[in-house]
Design an enzyme around this catalytic site. Sequence first.
Site, PDB file in Angstrom:
ATOM      1  N   HIS A 122       0.831  -1.208   0.000  1.00 23.84           N
ATOM      2  CA  HIS A 122       0.000   0.000   0.000  1.00 23.84           C
ATOM      3  C   HIS A 122       0.865   1.258   0.000  1.00 23.84           C
ATOM      4  CE1 HIS A 122      -3.054   2.947   1.097  1.00 23.84           C
ATOM      5  NE2 HIS A 122      -2.269   3.315   2.103  1.00 23.84           N
ATOM      6  N   HIS A 127       1.132   4.838  -2.647  1.00 26.06           N
ATOM      7  CA  HIS A 127       1.363   6.244  -2.351  1.00 26.06           C
ATOM      8  C   HIS A 127       2.454   6.924  -3.166  1.00 26.06           C
ATOM      9  CE1 HIS A 127      -1.241   7.488   0.971  1.00 26.06           C
ATOM     10  NE2 HIS A 127      -1.198   6.229   1.379  1.00 26.06           N
ATOM     11  N   GLU A 167      -5.978   9.287  -0.103  1.00 21.61           N
ATOM     12  CA  GLU A 167      -6.245   7.856   0.068  1.00 21.61           C
ATOM     13  C   GLU A 167      -7.373   7.349  -0.839  1.00 21.61           C
ATOM     14  OE1 GLU A 167      -4.620   5.595   1.533  1.00 21.61           O
ATOM     15  OE2 GLU A 167      -3.543   6.437   3.244  1.00 21.61           O
ATOM     16  N   SER A 186      -4.159   0.506  -4.471  1.00 16.23           N
ATOM     17  CA  SER A 186      -3.589  -0.723  -3.911  1.00 16.23           C
ATOM     18  C   SER A 186      -4.644  -1.735  -3.498  1.00 16.23           C
ATOM     19  CB  SER A 186      -2.705  -0.380  -2.701  1.00 16.23           C
ATOM     20  OG  SER A 186      -3.472   0.223  -1.675  1.00 16.23           O
TER      21      SER A 186
END
Length: 269
Positions: A122, A127, A167, A186
């Site tokens: 993730h 990111h 996010e 993700s």
Amino acid sequence: MPKSTKYIAKEADRDGRINYSVQDDAVWHDLVLQQQPNVNRFAADEYLAGQRKLDLPKDRVPQCVEVSKQLRELTGWRVRPVPALIGFAQFFAMLADNTFPAASFIRSREDFDYIEEPDIFHEIYGHTPLLTDKRFAKFSEMIGKTGLECEKADYSWLIRLYWFTIEFGLIRQGNEIKALGSGLASSPTELIYSIEDETAIRKPFDVIDILRTPYRIDIHQPIYFVLDDADQLFEASDRNLLEDIHTAQRLGLHAPAYPPKQPLEQKAS
């Protein structure tokens, strides 16, 4: 974030490298193999451009020192391994210092399709592509600096702006809605759900509305916020977010769009 985890942080050596196992590398490879076709289809142009800049390895877990070298050249950011769970104060302080905290472990096969806490897949796959873009890097830094000025009681309000943008944000591109958020990039299931599911609520981007919207971390989001273009997010970097938080607090939280989480003993067997 979850209050506990079954995972143990991996320690970096004196050179900042982590000794990932053959099994760890295989999980990374299989996650990328599963996720990339849907990312190519559903992810925003900005995210895909970041992927091309980084050209992350597909057959092994990337090392934070490798990714940091690339990010420093592009935006001045770096990635630092941390334990699975860190508090808001540390999180904001690291963002303010242009440092992205990356949980050092990778999920097990048992949690292959869903893991509640963030793992290295993730953190790096999700990111770092956006952190190659100076505009998104600036927004993340602004979130961190605002967090340093907040009272502890304000943390849960501020983090909603990060949650519903970096996010789980969406963005309009042409006649389509694309996934911008790292949590979507993700996630094997929520990426598709966020774009295609008719039950998902997609609202226009609005800072005050976002700050007033509660969320849960253990389900697909019932609500997503859609940017008309990336400049809306970058303009938010120049807002007085402390004032926005106080405005949202005076107005109060919206009623949750999700059912309350049942205590474990009350769940049906």
